[in-house]
Scaffold this motif. Structure first.
Motif, PDB file in Angstrom:
ATOM      1  N   PHE A   1       1.609  43.782  12.672  1.00  0.00           N
ATOM      2  CA  PHE A   1       0.532  44.503  13.351  1.00  0.00           C
ATOM      3  C   PHE A   1       0.707  46.008  13.197  1.00  0.00           C
ATOM      4  O   PHE A   1      -0.255  46.732  12.923  1.00  0.00           O
ATOM      5  N   LEU A   2       1.928  46.485  13.353  1.00  0.00           N
ATOM      6  CA  LEU A   2       2.177  47.926  13.203  1.00  0.00           C
ATOM      7  C   LEU A   2       1.964  48.377  11.762  1.00  0.00           C
ATOM      8  O   LEU A   2       1.465  49.474  11.513  1.00  0.00           O
ATOM      9  N   ARG A   3       2.320  47.530  10.807  1.00  0.00           N
ATOM     10  CA  ARG A   3       2.156  47.864   9.389  1.00  0.00           C
ATOM     11  C   ARG A   3       0.685  47.881   8.994  1.00  0.00           C
ATOM     12  O   ARG A   3       0.214  48.810   8.339  1.00  0.00           O
ATOM     13  N   ASP A   4      -0.071  46.854   9.400  1.00  0.00           N
ATOM     14  CA  ASP A   4      -1.448  46.693   8.945  1.00  0.00           C
ATOM     15  C   ASP A   4      -2.478  47.328   9.869  1.00  0.00           C
ATOM     16  O   ASP A   4      -3.596  47.597   9.451  1.00  0.00           O
ATOM     17  N   GLY A   5      -2.136  47.518  11.128  1.00  0.00           N
ATOM     18  CA  GLY A   5      -3.089  48.055  12.090  1.00  0.00           C
ATOM     19  C   GLY A   5      -4.113  47.015  12.491  1.00  0.00           C
ATOM     20  O   GLY A   5      -4.066  45.861  12.069  1.00  0.00           O
ATOM     21  N   PRO A   6      -5.060  47.411  13.329  1.00  0.00           N
ATOM     22  CA  PRO A   6      -6.071  46.455  13.771  1.00  0.00           C
ATOM     23  C   PRO A   6      -6.989  46.038  12.626  1.00  0.00           C
ATOM     24  O   PRO A   6      -7.318  46.854  11.766  1.00  0.00           O
ATOM     25  N   PRO A   7      -7.401  44.790  12.612  1.00  0.00           N
ATOM     26  CA  PRO A   7      -8.299  44.332  11.544  1.00  0.00           C
ATOM     27  C   PRO A   7      -9.707  44.905  11.721  1.00  0.00           C
ATOM     28  O   PRO A   7     -10.136  45.230  12.820  1.00  0.00           O
ATOM     29  N   THR A   8     -10.410  44.996  10.622  1.00  0.00           N
ATOM     30  CA  THR A   8     -11.781  45.498  10.626  1.00  0.00           C
ATOM     31  C   THR A   8     -12.729  44.436  11.182  1.00  0.00           C
ATOM     32  O   THR A   8     -12.359  43.268  11.333  1.00  0.00           O
ATOM     33  N   LEU A   9     -13.956  44.839  11.437  1.00  0.00           N
ATOM     34  CA  LEU A   9     -14.985  43.904  11.884  1.00  0.00           C
ATOM     35  C   LEU A   9     -15.160  42.792  10.852  1.00  0.00           C
ATOM     36  O   LEU A   9     -15.228  41.608  11.204  1.00  0.00           O
ATOM     37  N   LYS A  10     -15.214  43.163   9.597  1.00  0.00           N
ATOM     38  CA  LYS A  10     -15.412  42.182   8.529  1.00  0.00           C
ATOM     39  C   LYS A  10     -14.276  41.148   8.529  1.00  0.00           C
ATOM     40  O   LYS A  10     -14.521  39.945   8.400  1.00  0.00           O
ATOM     41  N   ARG A  11     -13.036  41.610   8.686  1.00  0.00           N
ATOM     42  CA  ARG A  11     -11.884  40.717   8.685  1.00  0.00           C
ATOM     43  C   ARG A  11     -11.909  39.778   9.894  1.00  0.00           C
ATOM     44  O   ARG A  11     -11.633  38.578   9.793  1.00  0.00           O
ATOM     45  N   ARG A  12     -12.242  40.317  11.055  1.00  0.00           N
ATOM     46  CA  ARG A  12     -12.282  39.500  12.266  1.00  0.00           C
ATOM     47  C   ARG A  12     -13.347  38.411  12.144  1.00  0.00           C
ATOM     48  O   ARG A  12     -13.115  37.253  12.494  1.00  0.00           O
ATOM     49  N   ARG A  13     -14.512  38.790  11.651  1.00  0.00           N
ATOM     50  CA  ARG A  13     -15.582  37.795  11.481  1.00  0.00           C
ATOM     51  C   ARG A  13     -15.189  36.735  10.458  1.00  0.00           C
ATOM     52  O   ARG A  13     -15.465  35.549  10.646  1.00  0.00           O
ATOM     53  N   HIS A  14     -14.552  37.170   9.386  1.00  0.00           N
ATOM     54  CA  HIS A  14     -14.094  36.240   8.359  1.00  0.00           C
ATOM     55  C   HIS A  14     -13.097  35.235   8.945  1.00  0.00           C
ATOM     56  O   HIS A  14     -13.183  34.022   8.684  1.00  0.00           O
ATOM     57  N   ASP A  15     -12.157  35.722   9.754  1.00  0.00           N
ATOM     58  CA  ASP A  15     -11.164  34.840  10.359  1.00  0.00           C
ATOM     59  C   ASP A  15     -11.808  33.843  11.319  1.00  0.00           C
ATOM     60  O   ASP A  15     -11.420  32.677  11.371  1.00  0.00           O
ATOM     61  N   LEU A  16     -12.793  34.306  12.083  1.00  0.00           N
ATOM     62  CA  LEU A  16     -13.495  33.396  12.990  1.00  0.00           C
ATOM     63  C   LEU A  16     -14.233  32.305  12.226  1.00  0.00           C
ATOM     64  O   LEU A  16     -14.204  31.132  12.614  1.00  0.00           O
ATOM     65  N   LEU A  17     -14.888  32.684  11.130  1.00  0.00           N
ATOM     66  CA  LEU A  17     -15.601  31.689  10.326  1.00  0.00           C
ATOM     67  C   LEU A  17     -14.639  30.694   9.689  1.00  0.00           C
ATOM     68  O   LEU A  17     -14.939  29.494   9.612  1.00  0.00           O
ATOM     69  N   ARG A  18     -13.487  31.170   9.238  1.00  0.00           N
ATOM     70  CA  ARG A  18     -12.485  30.265   8.662  1.00  0.00           C
ATOM     71  C   ARG A  18     -11.989  29.273   9.706  1.00  0.00           C
ATOM     72  O   ARG A  18     -11.807  28.084   9.410  1.00  0.00           O
ATOM     73  N   LEU A  19     -11.780  29.755  10.931  1.00  0.00           N
ATOM     74  CA  LEU A  19     -11.336  28.871  12.005  1.00  0.00           C
ATOM     75  C   LEU A  19     -12.406  27.826  12.314  1.00  0.00           C
ATOM     76  O   LEU A  19     -12.105  26.634  12.450  1.00  0.00           O
ATOM     77  N   LYS A  20     -13.660  28.247  12.390  1.00  0.00           N
ATOM     78  CA  LYS A  20     -14.761  27.310  12.649  1.00  0.00           C
ATOM     79  C   LYS A  20     -14.878  26.284  11.527  1.00  0.00           C
ATOM     80  O   LYS A  20     -14.999  25.078  11.779  1.00  0.00           O
ATOM     81  N   ASP A  21     -14.807  26.734  10.281  1.00  0.00           N
ATOM     82  CA  ASP A  21     -14.897  25.825   9.139  1.00  0.00           C
ATOM     83  C   ASP A  21     -13.740  24.820   9.122  1.00  0.00           C
ATOM     84  O   ASP A  21     -13.930  23.649   8.782  1.00  0.00           O
ATOM     85  N   ALA A  22     -12.545  25.273   9.495  1.00  0.00           N
ATOM     86  CA  ALA A  22     -11.395  24.366   9.538  1.00  0.00           C
ATOM     87  C   ALA A  22     -11.583  23.300  10.621  1.00  0.00           C
ATOM     88  O   ALA A  22     -11.244  22.132  10.411  1.00  0.00           O
ATOM     89  N   LEU A  23     -12.131  23.698  11.752  1.00  0.00           N
ATOM     90  CA  LEU A  23     -12.408  22.716  12.808  1.00  0.00           C
ATOM     91  C   LEU A  23     -13.413  21.674  12.339  1.00  0.00           C
ATOM     92  O   LEU A  23     -13.237  20.479  12.584  1.00  0.00           O
ATOM     93  N   LEU A  24     -14.453  22.129  11.681  1.00  0.00           N
ATOM     94  CA  LEU A  24     -15.462  21.195  11.176  1.00  0.00           C
ATOM     95  C   LEU A  24     -14.891  20.293  10.089  1.00  0.00           C
ATOM     96  O   LEU A  24     -15.188  19.096  10.048  1.00  0.00           O
ATOM     97  N   ALA A  25     -14.076  20.854   9.213  1.00  0.00           N
ATOM     98  CA  ALA A  25     -13.501  20.069   8.121  1.00  0.00           C
ATOM     99  C   ALA A  25     -12.512  19.012   8.628  1.00  0.00           C
ATOM    100  O   ALA A  25     -12.374  17.945   8.029  1.00  0.00           O
ATOM    101  N   HIS A  26     -11.806  19.315   9.721  1.00  0.00           N
ATOM    102  CA  HIS A  26     -10.782  18.406  10.239  1.00  0.00           C
ATOM    103  C   HIS A  26     -11.218  17.693  11.519  1.00  0.00           C
ATOM    104  O   HIS A  26     -10.376  17.158  12.245  1.00  0.00           O
ATOM    105  N   GLN A  27     -12.501  17.659  11.803  1.00  0.00           N
ATOM    106  CA  GLN A  27     -12.925  17.097  13.081  1.00  0.00           C
ATOM    107  C   GLN A  27     -12.540  15.633  13.239  1.00  0.00           C
ATOM    108  O   GLN A  27     -12.125  15.216  14.328  1.00  0.00           O
ATOM    109  N   ASP A  28     -12.621  14.844  12.190  1.00  0.00           N
ATOM    110  CA  ASP A  28     -12.220  13.438  12.304  1.00  0.00           C
ATOM    111  C   ASP A  28     -10.726  13.309  12.577  1.00  0.00           C
ATOM    112  O   ASP A  28     -10.293  12.452  13.357  1.00  0.00           O
TER     113      ASP A  28
END
Length: 171
Positions: free
Chosen positions: A21-48
């Motif tokens: 966190f100290l090295r990279d600093g806070p993530p950008t809006l684009k990065r945060r949204r990307h991570d949220l979408l990846r998490l949502k997609d992983a939930l959908l892909a592994h729902q069964d």
């Protein structure tokens, strides 16, 4: 997620997270949204797999209950976070006392760095991933400790999150 409950492993994971966190600093809006979408997609892909893991942990839980209350609610929270994130990250103007004119005030929202999430057993996916998604949206790194009473779900969460996020780099 740390692989064991050994305090030295947890301390090492925390130090790696802090250093990243100290090295990279806070993530950008684009990065945060990307991570949220990846998490949502992983939930959908592994729902069964999540339905099967929760069923194994509880002996029997209705598939509809798991889909609605564990997975569906978490996906809706992630969508809500994604939709409102830009507005929440925007600096807010505040009034200034007369003695400080012509100065100006504003609130800049900053992530804390590394946060811990300890989740209970009764809805192991939503009560682990909703706070995780919220912390990621806020720009934090997360150490997640799911309940030991849901071993199959905990293992699936660990493998799914390990695919998505490396604990030594930005999520």
């Amino acid at each position: 997620m740390a692989k064991s409950g050994d305090p030295s492993d947890l301390t090492a994971t925390l130090e790696r997270q802090r250093a990243a966190f100290l090295r990279d600093g806070p993530p950008t809006l684009k990065r945060r949204r990307h991570d949220l979408l990846r998490l949502k997609d992983a939930l959908l892909a592994h729902q069964d797999a999540f339905v099967a893991a929760i069923n194994a942990d509880f002996g029997h839980r209705a598939k509809q209950e798991t889909l609605l209350l564990d997975l569906g609610s978490t996906i809706n929270i992630i969508k809500y976070l994604h939709r409102n994130l830009r507005r929440w990250m925007r600096p807010e103007r505040r009034s200034v006392a007369m003695v400080f004119f012509p100065g100006s005030n504003r609130v800049l929202y900053q992530p804390l760095g590394v946060v811990g999430v300890v989740s209970p057993w009764n809805y192991p996916v939503s009560l682990a991933l909703a706070p995780l998604a919220t912390a990621l949206a806020a720009g934090n790194r997360v150490m997640l400790k799911p309940s030991e009473l849901t071993p199959a779900t905990t293992e699936l969460l660990a493998s799914t999150l390990a695919e998505l996020f490396d604990e030594s780099r930005s999520p």
